[in-house]
Design an enzyme around this catalytic site. Structure first.
Site, mmCIF file in Angstrom:
data_model
loop_
_atom_site.group_PDB
_atom_site.id
_atom_site.type_symbol
_atom_site.label_atom_id
_atom_site.label_comp_id
_atom_site.label_asym_id
_atom_site.label_seq_id
_atom_site.Cartn_x
_atom_site.Cartn_y
_atom_site.Cartn_z
ATOM 1 N N HIS A 1 0.841 -1.206 0.000
ATOM 2 C CA HIS A 1 0.000 0.000 0.000
ATOM 3 C C HIS A 1 0.869 1.246 0.000
ATOM 4 O O HIS A 1 1.938 1.288 0.607
ATOM 5 C CB HIS A 1 -0.960 0.016 1.196
ATOM 6 N N HIS B 1 0.804 5.301 0.828
ATOM 7 C CA HIS B 1 0.097 6.345 1.581
ATOM 8 C C HIS B 1 0.164 7.654 0.808
ATOM 9 O O HIS B 1 1.258 8.078 0.409
ATOM 10 C CB HIS B 1 0.786 6.598 2.926
HETATM 11 P P1 5GP Z 1 1.665 0.603 7.343
HETATM 12 O O1 5GP Z 1 2.145 0.917 8.733
HETATM 13 O O2 5GP Z 1 1.537 -0.888 7.122
HETATM 14 O O3 5GP Z 1 2.439 1.302 6.269
HETATM 15 O O4 5GP Z 1 0.237 1.239 7.229
HETATM 16 C C1 5GP Z 1 -0.942 0.561 7.490
HETATM 17 C C2 5GP Z 1 -2.021 1.609 7.581
HETATM 18 O O5 5GP Z 1 -3.265 0.943 7.556
HETATM 19 C C3 5GP Z 1 -1.980 2.437 8.855
HETATM 20 O O6 5GP Z 1 -1.771 3.809 8.523
HETATM 21 C C4 5GP Z 1 -3.324 2.172 9.517
HETATM 22 O O7 5GP Z 1 -3.887 3.327 10.117
HETATM 23 C C5 5GP Z 1 -4.165 1.653 8.375
HETATM 24 N N1 5GP Z 1 -5.179 0.722 8.774
HETATM 25 C C6 5GP Z 1 -5.039 -0.309 9.657
HETATM 26 N N2 5GP Z 1 -6.194 -0.993 9.759
HETATM 27 C C7 5GP Z 1 -7.070 -0.379 8.927
HETATM 28 C C8 5GP Z 1 -8.450 -0.636 8.620
HETATM 29 O O8 5GP Z 1 -9.085 -1.561 9.100
HETATM 30 N N3 5GP Z 1 -9.040 0.215 7.731
HETATM 31 C C9 5GP Z 1 -8.371 1.252 7.156
HETATM 32 N N4 5GP Z 1 -9.050 2.031 6.312
HETATM 33 N N5 5GP Z 1 -7.065 1.520 7.425
HETATM 34 C C10 5GP Z 1 -6.438 0.703 8.303
#
Ligand code: 5GP
Ligand code: ZN
Length: 140
Positions: free
Chosen positions: A98, A100
């Site tokens: 993903h 951001h």
């Molecule tokens: P990472 O730390 O893996 O780069 O980012 C994961 C992102 O997913 C985080 O910013 C977190 O807030 C988001 N996230 C986690 N669980 C959910 C969810 O159930 N729904 C949505 N829309 N975002 C989520």
């Protein structure tokens, strides 16, 4: 295999969706660092960018190019940060690729601290973004 973002793409877990095309799905982060913080994910599961296909990697950036202007317009942003945490060592929490998109405003400090808006607030932001994308579709 259970994957949070696969479940969101499949519609099994609700989200504030803003965009999708044949290979990419975009929705609001539930813990946004700024209003309009969006996650763009490939529909095909891959643990990270390198584990997925090159066309899916390209489709992620093509989607950013397409939707970021509407996100900025919807929330009154002047720019944005793009971010990808690749691997646990880099802070990746969800093991589905993903990107951001974090909208930024002139004169506002660039916080990377998560906020906790209500579902109603997230829905309202998503509606504003979808309206801007729809405006764009109507004039192009
Ligand atoms: P990472 O730390 O893996 O780069 O980012 C994961 C992102 O997913 C985080 O910013 C977190 O807030 C988001 N996230 C986690 N669980 C959910 C969810 O159930 N729904 C949505 N829309 N975002 C989520
Ligand atoms: Zn997945």
């Amino acid at each position: 295999m259970s994957c949070l973002f696969c479940s969101i793409v499949a519609g099994d877990i609700p989200c504030s969706k803003i965009y999708e095309d044949e290979s990419v799905f975009a929705f609001l982060d539930i813990g946004p660092v700024s209003e309009g913080h969006t996650l763009v994910v490939p529909k095909v599961h891959a643990e990270n960018l390198q584990a997925g296909s090159a066309p899916d990697a390209e489709a992620l950036m093509a989607a950013v190019y397409r939707i970021a202007p509407s996100i900025m317009k919807a929330v009154g942003a002047d720019g944005y940060n793009l971010g990808m945490n690749h691997g646990e060592c880099a802070g990746q929490d969800v093991m589905h690729t993903h990107l951001h998109i974090m909208p930024r405003k002139n004169g506002v400090s660039r916080s990377f601290t998560k906020t906790h808006p209500s579902m109603e607030e997230l829905t309202a932001t998503a509606e504003k973004i979808r309206a801007e994308l729809q405006n764009l579709a109507n004039v192009t």
